[in-house]
Write an enzyme that holds these catalytic residues in place. Sequence first.
Site, mmCIF file in Angstrom:
data_model
loop_
_atom_site.group_PDB
_atom_site.id
_atom_site.type_symbol
_atom_site.label_atom_id
_atom_site.label_comp_id
_atom_site.label_asym_id
_atom_site.label_seq_id
_atom_site.Cartn_x
_atom_site.Cartn_y
_atom_site.Cartn_z
ATOM 1 N N CYS A 1 7.535 -0.447 -4.180
ATOM 2 C CA CYS A 1 7.761 -1.119 -2.899
ATOM 3 C C CYS A 1 8.499 -2.442 -3.121
ATOM 4 O O CYS A 1 9.682 -2.439 -3.438
ATOM 5 C CB CYS A 1 6.437 -1.316 -2.170
ATOM 6 S SG CYS A 1 6.630 -1.686 -0.413
ATOM 7 N N HIS B 1 4.613 4.380 -2.081
ATOM 8 C CA HIS B 1 3.420 4.018 -2.863
ATOM 9 C C HIS B 1 2.811 5.274 -3.474
ATOM 10 O O HIS B 1 1.866 5.856 -2.917
ATOM 11 C CB HIS B 1 2.397 3.309 -1.979
ATOM 12 C CG HIS B 1 2.796 1.934 -1.569
ATOM 13 N ND1 HIS B 1 2.424 0.802 -2.268
ATOM 14 C CD2 HIS B 1 3.558 1.510 -0.536
ATOM 15 C CE1 HIS B 1 2.926 -0.270 -1.669
ATOM 16 N NE2 HIS B 1 3.623 0.136 -0.615
ATOM 17 N N GLU C 1 0.823 5.644 -5.868
ATOM 18 C CA GLU C 1 -0.554 5.508 -6.344
ATOM 19 C C GLU C 1 -1.563 6.070 -5.341
ATOM 20 O O GLU C 1 -2.681 6.455 -5.704
ATOM 21 C CB GLU C 1 -0.889 4.047 -6.643
ATOM 22 C CG GLU C 1 -0.862 3.103 -5.457
ATOM 23 C CD GLU C 1 0.499 2.495 -5.199
ATOM 24 O OE1 GLU C 1 0.576 1.502 -4.436
ATOM 25 O OE2 GLU C 1 1.491 3.003 -5.751
#
Length: 450
Positions: free
Chosen positions: A263, A390, A392
Site C-alpha cells: 500500500c 493488502h 496479508e
Amino acid sequence: MVIIWEKPFKLGGTIGDIEGMPFVEAFRQFQFKAKRENFCNIHVSLVPQPNATGEQKTKPTQNSVRALRGLGLSPDLIVCRSAKPIEMAVKEKISMFCHVEPEQVIFIHDVSSTYRVPILLEEQGIIKYFKQRLNLPIDDQPSDLLMKWKKMACRYERLLKVCSIALVGKYTKLSDCYASVFKALEHSALAINYKLDLMYIDSTELEHSTEAENSVKYHQAWHKLCKADGILVPGGFGIRGTEGKLQAISWARTKKKPFLGVCLGMQLAVVEFARNCLNWEDANSTEFDPDTKNPVVIDMPEHNPGDMGGTMRLGKRRTVFKTENSVLRKLYGDETFVEERHRHRYEVNPELTDCFEEKGLKFVGHDTEGNRMEIIELENHPYFVGVQFHPEFSSRPMKPSPPYLGLLLAATGTLNAYLQRGCKLSPSDSYSDLSDDSSPEKDFPYSDTS
C-alpha cells in the site's frame, strides 16, 4: 453463527461494565431471529491461580456467566483460560455452578504456540459438539486437514534456521497495529522451515533529524536495518516517518536487499525511484505535498482532493497481470489475475508510468480497466516488489500470502530455486512432512470476505 464473549474479571473485584456494551442487547434479540440451530454462544473466561494459595479460582467465571445470563444470553460453551492445565475437579465445579454439562466446559492453558490451541479444542470434543449443536456436516473421524495441522504445530516448535525481516513503520511502539503483517510473515517463514525474527524499526529513527537529536537511536535503527535479511514497508497514513521509509527503500534498492512494499510502501517505492533514478527531486505524493511539480502518487481521480469522508477504495478487487514475465505472477501460481483486499485513497499517477518503465520499474499488475497501478517489480533485483493491495489479510497458516512468501524466499536465498522448480518447495523445506503435496495448499478452505 458462533458468538464468542471474552470479558476479564479481577479476582475479588466487581463484575465489570458488561452491562454497558450496546451490542449485548442486539445479540440477545438476534438469537431469536437466527433460531437456536443457527446460533452458538461461547463465553471465554479466565481461571486465575494466585501464587499465595496455588488454587485455581472459579468465582470470576461464575460471576461473569451470571452477569451474561442476567442480560439474556446463556453460554453454550464455557472456554476457561489458565496458565496451567485445569484440574478435573475445577471443571466439575464450573459445570455445576454455571449450569452446563461437563463437556460444555473447555480448558485452554498456556501452550508453546498458538498453533496448539486448535489441537486442545479438538481433543476436548469441540468439533463433535459443534456437529451436534449446529447440525454440521462433519465426519466423526479426524480430517486430513487436522492431521496436517497437528504436524505443522510440531514442526513450528522444531524450527532452527532463522530469517530476519525489518519492518519499517511508524506504529512500531504498538506492534498489534501490524498483527496481520506479522502473521503473514510467520506463515511464510513456517512454509519454508524458518523461524521468523521480526525487527520493528521506527521509521522516524532512520531520518537525519534523529541523527542530530539522538545519534544512538539513529545508529541503532540503521544497524538493525543493515543486518536484516529482508525489508518490509507496510501501509499507513500521514507524513510522519515517510522520509525514514524512503531511506529504507533506497537502501533496499541500491544494496539489492529483498524488499516488499504494501500500500503506502509501494507508493513510497515509486516516490523514491522517481527522486533517485528519474532525478525528479521534488517527486512526492499529493497526500504529503499537494503542490509538488511531480505528483507521482495522486488522489484517486473519482474523489475530490482533500475530502476524506468515505473516499477509500475498500474490499476485494481484481488485479490483472500485464505480463507473463512477472515474479509475483509465478508466485501466485501463474494466474492471469488475482483478487485481494484494498484499503487506500491514493494511487500511482497513471500518466507518468512510462517514465518509470523505461528505467526498469515495471507496473506488472493493473486493475481491470488498466488505469490503476496495482503491482510494481524492479528489474535486475533479487526481489523488489510493491503491491497496492493488502495481501496479508488473506494469508493463512497453511496457505501463505504469495508476496510475503516471495519476500521470505528471497531473504533466505531460495527464491530462484523455488521458481525453477515451478513454485514447489524443496523436499527439505516443504510441507511434505505435513501432507502429500510438495507446496503450500492452494485449495485450503478459507473464505475471504471483503
